[in-house]
Write an enzyme that holds these catalytic residues in place. Structure first.
Site: not given
Lengths: 127, 402
Positions: B118, B196, B219, B358
């Site tokens: 990212h 993530q 997230k 991104c």
């Protein structure tokens, strides 16, 4: 914009008019991008103050591509000063849609902004 | 027994209508929705606990301090760290920037990062190039896996190896343990971008043995504006301060400053206590369900998503080829830009992400695409939602080619 209008525009997207580089353009701005995934070059051929030809190159979404294609069509034959007077409302009219949703404004404007940049950069002698 | 339909009842926003349709929220890699426990917890914090923590002696400040410290303990336990190793920041981006500003790099040092990153794990390092730091990019292979050879032959003077644990585009889960081992053998420090991974799987910093690990609260069911930087205890002394001001000192005289110990050393100014408290509640919620259960359910759901997506004619899939991958499907429909796909799905209440995510160098240079549409799942998504999503994709392709 409803889905039917979108699919009509997506037909124009398959083979957009005025796509391709103009060699010896009087005004140009290459690789212009403001929103993710759209990247356009724009070209103008002029005679005096009159726009003789306008074109674009590059890739974007349906909205940005059809907007810049229709903008080229509109500009041919107009005075060069037309460009600086144009805004979002004019692009919405060219696309034949009502108010565009806020998340797609960048898409609608990328072509117009590239043309404005082409004129500014010529006037400030970047090219 | 994990029951996604029961889980959904905890998330009020999932009952919303979008453009006249039931909301199908498939943009979880961007941010996740919040359970009642978090939403009401934040309100409880302001109704019962709010004060400026740490310094004031009054009772309310003690309540706020306790809430803040307990959140730190919960989050430490969640990734098997010590509370002193947990630095609260705004998000993973700030965590990585903190390291890039605070590690003392010298001209000629190398930083190794990868094409899977990212922008938040790319730009802070590219910025260092102007100071004479070399930045080496590790490439990916045709299965979207990092080329491990590069980690076996790190440049001389490699100071830091920094890489993503799970890609937000290809879904690739990297072999973090092995990369960290190789980097340590070359006497380099290691940073894991776990934005993530931490939301979706059990992450154990002691098992990984990383020096830094970054993730974002929003997230993983927590509030926006709170994130975490884990810094291994032995490494903390190597870092200079990032920001200076209140709360990060023991004593200030004009000619003599005595700094506080970490974690407070890296937390200048009044912190986002509400956010930390909310993130603690999100961790409680994830624990109450069990990360193993979440992982198992998402794996099943992801498999179903790919099975249904592959039935759609002409769809180009740009994710899910690696040995292990997270609940992410990146794809394109030829003849449409990803923004257009997202626009059309939104008309049916289906919210996905489009564009470069991104990660422009990855998408443009490596996947050779001009953006991608991305559906990303979480524990509250269901098979029925996947059915509705793939049915709509079929409709779109039919419209285009019909």
């Amino acid at each position: 914009m409803d889905e039917d209008r979108f699919y009509e525009l997506s037909e124009l997207y398959k083979n957009p008019k005025h796509k391709g580089k103009i060699e010896n353009a009087d005004y140009k701005y290459e690789d212009f991008s403001i929103s993710c995934g759209d990247r356009f070059s724009v070209y103008l051929k002029t005679e005096g103050k009159k726009i003789k030809d306008a074109s674009f190159d590059g890739n974007g979404c349906v909205i940005s591509t059809v907007a810049v294609s229709k903008l080229c069509d509109f500009l041919i034959g107009k005075d060069i000063s037309t460009i600086e007077k144009m805004d979002l409302k004019d692009i919405e009219n060219l696309l034949g849609i009502g108010k565009i949703s806020s998340s797609r404004i960048d898409c609608a404007l990328v072509g117009l902004k590239a043309f404005k940049r082409a004129i500014e950069s010529k006037n400030s002698n970047i090219y | 027994m994990f029951d996604p339909y029961k889980v959904r009842e905890d998330f009020p926003i999932l009952g919303r209508k979008i453009n006249g349709h039931n909301l199908i929220y498939f943009d979880n890699a961007a941010t996740t929705q919040k359970p009642n426990k978090v939403i009401e917890g934040i309100s409880y914090f302001y109704r019962e606990l709010n004060a400026n923590p740490l310094r004031s002696v009054h009772s309310l400040a003690q309540n706020a301090t306790k809430a803040y410290n307990e959140a730190r303990e919960k989050i430490a336990k969640f990734i098997n760290a010590e509370p002193e190793e947990i630095i609260f920041v705004r998000n993973a981006t700030e965590a990585i920037n903190l390291v890039s500003f605070s590690l003392p790099f010298r001209k000629g040092d190398s930083v190794v990062t990868t094409y899977l990153e990212h922008h938040s794990n790319l730009l802070p390092w590219l910025r260092l190039k102007k100071n004479g730091i070399n930045v080496k990019m590790v490439d990916i292979d045709e299965n979207y896996e990092l080329k491990m050879d590069d980690f076996e032959h790190l440049p001389r003077n490699t100071k830091l190896v920094t890489f993503t644990h799970a890609s937000n585009v290809t879904g690739t889960i990297t072999n973090a343990k092995k990369i960290i081992k190789l980097a340590h053998e070359a006497r380099s420090l290691t940073l894991v971008d776990a934005a993530q991974s931490v939301p979706h799987m059990k992450v154990d910093v002691k098992e990984l043995d990383c020096d830094f690990l970054a993730f974002s609260g929003h997230k993983m069911l927590g509030p926006l504006g709170i994130g975490v930087l884990y810094i291994k205890k032995d490494v903390q002394r190597q870092l200079s301060t990032f920001m200076e001001g209140g709360e990060m000192i023991q004593s200030v005289e004009i000619n003599k400053i005595i700094y506080a110990e970490p974690p407070l050393l890296f937390e200048a100014g009044t912190q986002n206590i509400e956010g930390a408290y909310g993130l603690g509640l999100a961790v409680d919620y994830l624990n109450s369900i069990g990360m193993k259960n979440i992982e198992r359910y998402e794996e099943k759901l992801t498999k179903y998503l790919y099975q249904k997506a592959k039935e759609i004619n002409g769809i180009e899939i740009l994710s899910g080829k690696s040995k292990q991958f997270g609940p992410i499907l990146s794809f394109n429909i030829p003849g449409l830009h990803s923004h257009d796909v997202a626009f059309l799905l939104d008309k049916k209440g289906i919210e996905i992400r489009s564009g470069f995510h991104c990660a422009q160098p990855l998408i443009e240079d490596k996947l050779k695409a001009n953006g991608a549409a991305r559906a990303s799942l979480y524990l509250y998504n269901t098979k029925e939602e996947i059915d509705a999503f793939t049915a709509e994709l079929k409709e779109i392709t039919k419209h285009l080619h019909g």
